[in-house]
Write an enzyme that holds these catalytic residues in place. Structure first.
Site, PDB file in Angstrom:
ATOM      1  N   ASP A 299       0.880  -1.160   0.000  1.00  0.00           N
ATOM      2  CA  ASP A 299       0.000   0.000   0.000  1.00  0.00           C
ATOM      3  C   ASP A 299       0.924   1.218   0.000  1.00  0.00           C
ATOM      4  O   ASP A 299       2.081   1.126   0.413  1.00  0.00           O
ATOM      5  CB  ASP A 299      -0.891  -0.032   1.245  1.00  0.00           C
ATOM      6  CG  ASP A 299      -1.824   1.157   1.322  1.00  0.00           C
ATOM      7  OD1 ASP A 299      -2.402   1.525   0.280  1.00  0.00           O
ATOM      8  OD2 ASP A 299      -1.971   1.718   2.421  1.00  0.00           O
TER       9      ASP A 299
ATOM     10  N   ASP B 172       0.040   5.067   0.936  1.00  0.00           N
ATOM     11  CA  ASP B 172      -0.139   5.967   2.076  1.00  0.00           C
ATOM     12  C   ASP B 172      -0.255   5.173   3.373  1.00  0.00           C
ATOM     13  O   ASP B 172      -1.144   4.348   3.530  1.00  0.00           O
ATOM     14  CB  ASP B 172      -1.387   6.832   1.872  1.00  0.00           C
ATOM     15  CG  ASP B 172      -1.314   7.665   0.602  1.00  0.00           C
ATOM     16  OD1 ASP B 172      -0.212   8.127   0.260  1.00  0.00           O
ATOM     17  OD2 ASP B 172      -2.362   7.854  -0.046  1.00  0.00           O
TER      18      ASP B 172
END
Length: 168
Positions: free
Chosen positions: A9, A11
C-alpha cells in the site's frame, strides 16, 4: 517462471499518511521504506504499489497528479538503487463527484482487482506473495487475492519486514 511479489500500500506504508497525498512537497517517506523496496528488489521479488486514490473521484486532485507523484517516487527510489516494478491505483469512489470515477469497481480495496491485475500482467506466484498494508481493507484485498497479508501499524518498515516477512 512465476516469481514472488510484494504488494505495498502507499499511504501509511511507503509514506506517512497525511490524507490525500498527491504532491511531492507533501510526501514524507516512512522510516525504512526505501531500504525495504531495495531489499525486496535484491531478494528478486516483483515489487508493486497498490493504492486507493479516491481523491481523484472526489476531485481533490487528478490522475496526472498521481502519475507525476509516482514518477517522482520512482526517480527517488532509483537514486537509492531501488525500484517499483509497477504502480497500480484505483481512482474510484462511490461518493465521488467526478462521474467517470464515481462508481463501485473491482479494484478499490478491499476488492482484490489491483493485485489480480498485476498477477495477470506479470509472472506472479500469488501463493508465495505478500501484501503489506496499514488498513483492514488492505488485509481483506490480500485475503481475497490469495496472498499473505501483514498489517503495518507504523514504525520502521525495514525492521517490520525483517521480523514478519523475511524471517517467516
Amino acid at each position: 517462471m512465476l516469481k514472488r511479489a510484494i504488494f505495498l500500500d502507499r499511504d501509511g506504508v511507503i509514506n506517512i499518511d497525511r490524507g490525500y497525498v498527491h504532491r511531492k512537497e507533501d510526501f514524507c517517506w516512512v522510516d525504512g521504506a526505501i531500504e525495504t523496496v531495495r531489499q525486496f528488489n535484491e531478494l528478486d521479488y516483483l515489487v508493486f504499489v497498490v493504492t486507493n486514490q479516491g481523491g481523484i473521484a472526489r476531485a481533490f486532485y487528478t490522475e496526472q497528479d498521481v502519475l507525476d507523484l509516482h514518477n517522482w517516487l520512482q526517480s527517488e527510489l532509483n537514486k537509492q538503487g531501488a525500484h517499483i516494478d509497477q504502480f497500480y491505483y484505483c481512482p474510484h469512489h462511490v461518493e465521488g463527484s467526478v462521474p467517470e470515477h464515481s462508481h463501485v469497481c473491482s479494484c478499490r480495496k478491499p476488492e482484490p482487482g489491483m493485485i489480480l491485475a498485476a498477477a495477470q500482467e506479470w509472472p506472479v506466484d500469488l501463493n508465495r506473495s505478500v501484501m503489506i498494508g496499514d488498513k483492514p481493507s488492505d488485509m481483506e484485498a490480500a485475503k481475497r487475492a490469495g496472498v499473505t497479508g501483514y498489517l503495518f501499524c507504523g514504525g520502521n518498515l525495514f525492521e517490520f519486514c525483517r521480523e514478519k516477512v523475511w524471517n517467516s
